[in-house]
Design an enzyme around this catalytic site. Structure first.
Site, PDB file in Angstrom:
ATOM      1  N   HIS A 123       0.879  -1.164   0.000  1.00 30.02           N
ATOM      2  CA  HIS A 123       0.000   0.000   0.000  1.00 30.02           C
ATOM      3  C   HIS A 123       0.919   1.217   0.000  1.00 30.02           C
ATOM      4  O   HIS A 123       1.667   1.422   0.952  1.00 30.02           O
ATOM      5  CB  HIS A 123      -0.870  -0.038   1.258  1.00 30.02           C
ATOM      6  CG  HIS A 123      -1.717   1.184   1.453  1.00 30.02           C
ATOM      7  ND1 HIS A 123      -2.409   1.770   0.429  1.00 30.02           N
ATOM      8  CD2 HIS A 123      -1.983   1.925   2.564  1.00 30.02           C
ATOM      9  CE1 HIS A 123      -3.077   2.825   0.895  1.00 30.02           C
ATOM     10  NE2 HIS A 123      -2.822   2.936   2.189  1.00 30.02           N
ATOM     11  N   ASP A 152     -11.703  -3.093  -1.100  1.00 30.21           N
ATOM     12  CA  ASP A 152     -11.046  -2.426   0.026  1.00 30.21           C
ATOM     13  C   ASP A 152     -11.995  -2.399   1.235  1.00 30.21           C
ATOM     14  O   ASP A 152     -12.030  -1.429   1.997  1.00 30.21           O
ATOM     15  CB  ASP A 152     -10.585  -1.013  -0.349  1.00 30.21           C
ATOM     16  CG  ASP A 152      -9.590  -0.446   0.652  1.00 30.21           C
ATOM     17  OD1 ASP A 152      -8.913  -1.241   1.323  1.00 30.21           O
ATOM     18  OD2 ASP A 152      -9.502   0.789   0.770  1.00 30.21           O
TER      19      ASP A 152
END
Lengths: 431, 315
Positions: A185, A311
């Site tokens: 990320h 997500d």
């Protein structure tokens, strides 16, 4: 002896792997796709269970490469049972779960625990991603080999960014030997600082501190150079802006083994959706300007962005019913991913085949798992949906234990009618 | 067969790099003779009588220092050990100052170990006597490579044509560097086996075969040479854990079975049992690890003798 076959007939079938889109029928036996009849409806054999799809769309079940779960440690937010119920209702038949739990999934015993809990309580397939560094601390790589043998199929620090380039360099090298996929990320914590939303005019009007796109592009660019240095394999979890798209495109042109994802939120929402300080729209990376959203949509259509992820990040009242700057990041989304993605289809921005490809075929390829295609011999993980059925989302109807959806009261088009995992029907829409 | 004394044309032994196959052969032949001396009851020779040998160790070492001390004494030299704990380096003296100070004491031979690559070369330029590198950083450890070569030659009859797998922490290993150069010079096929995190950059351009899977690297190997993995490199920095390292890179019986049936196992010591090597392999019938220690003394005697040829005979 064995279960009689199931025939799904009178379906509009889309195989995103080949791009084929045609009427036909599909036979399920022994948990797998046993036969496919494109353009015809063969006579069902004696004793078979026949499901008339009524012209609804039949496609591979979705594969979501990024979902957070509260088990172990925060079962009040989400369990494998509730996550998988939400997934099945959204046509998602395989989930890559993030290791950000308590304790962190950084040990083979924890991977084993996740797989056992999933086997006993989940109705869709759960593949754990294990931590990339011990305790998600960003300093020491985990046992990619032993964790992989235990069943972890990817390595990531989840919501955290691996920011030390020496650590990431060695992890990429070591993962190359173990054949492991690393997911990062990209978010520079120092550039984020106290920022809580996209930097720009709207943040200024709300009086909130901004996060520039560079908080994403700088670590992403750095990671591309590390991938080139190590010849490693790398997946950028979430891309949110035009500059990131350009970095990924350049890396792919340069022949690097790089893929990337975008969250459904960044495809369908922008910073204006925060409106009156709606904390369910507080995300990491933050929702961006409309121009950035258009850029990621175009990149998805072009294939520069490989996959769409939910997500899915369950948060509860204590972490969300707070002033915007104090609220936690994250939104649930696994159940609404398909409906929201269909907005791009209805808006004629991305083709239906490409959308399904980005949520099934491509994730399967990246993760090295079967599925994501309508083909003889693959597991019968399927979803049957009506792409045009309208509804207004009521968050209390969500299967997830947490209701922090940014789509509450939104008008959506397209609903999942049935989901199959290994040939077993795991969700059926109540009429 | 020749009666001529093997000739060694160098004043120092700073590394294997720069030695010709003939130089190496000369040292190994001398070492063979030294083995015989060491196996006698009367182990003392007079080759270095009256000479002064200083063992200057900036890095702690038990076996190498003991081996050099014994080698010097068996050749009749006066041996003095200086270790970092008792030296003035701790008081801030530079390497060059130390060299000048020692040089003023007129030694004939200095054996140096230092934790920085190139430190021994630097010191050699500042003294008048012969210098032997006993290990400098991750650069070279020439006497270890020579003793390994001697051990191999005595067991296999030759080095040329053998397939040697050097396994483990190649990146930080001076033993690996010296061995790679020596074995390649003597005609062996050298394979380097390690996780990619422990392989130095550019190793492929140097012409060595590399493997990141033990199973592939060991297949058919005649010699399996294991390297020590330092403790500080085990826990997530270069490899994730001891458990994972042993599983994939530790030499156990299953992995050894993939090598040639008469493969021999070596380790420069000190061993981490259960990390890079299993105890039953280290102590098993294919292990040469004890013999390596014996050959260590012989090789160091040979090196001291060879360098003594160039020492001035008049003061």
């Amino acid at each position: 002896m064995s279960k009689p076959p199931t025939i799904l007939t009178n379906a509009r079938m889309i195989d995103p792997a080949s791009g084929r889109d045609d009427l036909g029928a599909l036979r399920i036996a022994e948990g797998g796709i046993d036969d496919i009849a494109w353009g015809s409806f063969p006579q069902a054999p004696e004793g078979a269970e026949v499901v008339d799809c009524g012209g609804a769309l039949l496609a591979p079940g979705l594969i979501d490469m990024r979902a957070f779960v509260g088990e172990p440690g925060a079962e009040h937010r989400e369990t494998f049972a509730s996550l998988s119920a939400a997934a099945a209702a959204g046509g998602v038949t395989t989930i890559l779960t993030m290791p950000d739990t308590s304790p962190v999934v950084d040990d083979p015993a924890l991977v084993d625990y996740v797989l056992r809990r999933a086997r006993d309580t989940a109705r869709v397939r759960i593949h754990p991603a294990a931590a990339l560094t011990k305790g998600l601390a960003g300093q020491e790589m985990t046992e990619f080999g032993l964790l992989g043998e235990a069943g972890a199929i990817a390595f990531t620090d989840g919501a955290k960014s691996v920011s030390n380039p020496r650590v990431l360099r060695r992890a990429l090298l070591y993962a190359r030997d173990a054949g492991a996929l690393l997911i990062n990320h990209c978010e520079d914590a120092d550039l984020v600082g106290d920022g809580v939303m996209n930097e720009g005019e709207f943040a200024t009007r709300l009086g909130l501190l901004g996060i520039p796109c560079e908080a994403e592009t700088i670590p992403l660019e750095r990671d591309m150079r590390l991938v080139r240095l190590t010849s490693g394999r790398y997946h950028a979890a979430l891309i949110s802006c035009a500059d990131s798209v350009e970095i990924i495109a350049r890396a792919k042109q340069g022949g690097l083994a790089v893929t990337c994802g975008v969250s459904i939120n960044h495809l369908t929402l922008n910073e204006n959706d925060i409106g009156d300080y709606r904390t369910f729209c507080k995300l990491s990376p933050p929702l961006r300007h409309e121009d950035e959203r258009q850029a990621v949509i175009a990149a998805l259509a072009a294939g520069t962005i490989d996959v769409i992820v939910s997500d899915h990040n369950p948060q509860d009242v204590e972490t969300k019913r707070l002033p915007f700057s104090e609220a936690a990041n994250g939104a649930v989304g696994i159940e609404t991913m398909l409906s929201a993605a269909l907005r791009l289809h209805h808006g004629e921005m991305v083709s239906l085949v490409r959308l399904l490809h980005a949520m099934s075929t491509r994730p399967a390829e990246i993760l090295g798992i079967p599925g994501g295609r309508l083909e003889k011999g693959v597991p019968a993980d399927l979803m049957l949906f009506d792409p045009d059925m309208p509804y207004v989302l009521d968050k209390t109807d969500l299967q997830s234990r947490s209701k922090n959806t940014p789509f509450d009261e939104a008008r959506l088009e397209g609903r999942v009618l049935r989901s199959y995992v290994g040939g077993t029907c795991v969700h059926r829409l109540e009429s | 067969m020749t009666d001529a004394q093997p000739y060694f044309p160098h004043r120092h032994l700073l590394g294997i790099e720069g030695l010709s196959p003939l130089d190496i052969k000369a040292l190994l032949d001398l070492a063979d003779a030294a083995v015989d001396v060491s196996r006698q009851v009367e182990k003392k020779k007079a080759t270095l009588r009256g000479r002064t040998q200083i063992n200057l160790f900036f890095e702690p070492s038990t076996r190498t220092q003991a081996s050099f001390e014994l080698a010097g004494k068996r050749l009749g030299a006066d041996v003095m050990n200086m270790s970092v704990a008792s030296s003035s380096v701790k008081k801030g003296e530079t390497l060059i100052d130390t060299a000048a100070t020692l040089n003023a004491m007129r030694p004939d031979l200095i054996v140096v170990r230092h934790d920085a690559a190139g430190a021994v070369n630097l010191l050699a330029r500042k003294v008048d006597c012969s210098v032997i590198n006993a290990g400098d950083g991750s650069h070279e450890h020439p006497t270890q490579a020579l003793l390994d070569a001697l051990t191999i030659r005595r067991n296999k009859g030759t080095i040329a044509g053998l397939t040697v797998a050097i396994c483990g922490d190649i990146l930080h290993s001076r033993v690996a560097r010296s061995n790679m150069i020596l074995l390649a010079a003597m005609g062996a096929r050298v394979r380097l086996v390690a996780p990619s995190t422990l392989l130095p950059a550019g190793i492929a351009q140097l012409g060595f075969e590399t493997f990141s899977r033990m199973e592939e690297g060991l297949a058919g190997a005649d010699i399996v040479m294991m390297l020590r993995l330092q403790r500080e490199r085990m826990n997530g920095s270069f490899v994730p854990s001891v458990k994972e390292y042993f599983r994939y890179y530790g030499l156990d019986r299953e992995k050894l079975a993939l090598a040639a049936p008469d493969a021999l196992v070596m380790h420069p010591g000190p061993m981490n049992r259960g990390v890079e090597i299993a105890s039953d392999v280290a102590d098993g019938p294919q292990s040469l690890i004890r013999e390596q220690v014996e050959m260590g003394v012989a090789v160091r005697m040979a090196v001291l003798e060879a360098l003594a040829m160039h020492l001035p005979v008049k003061a």
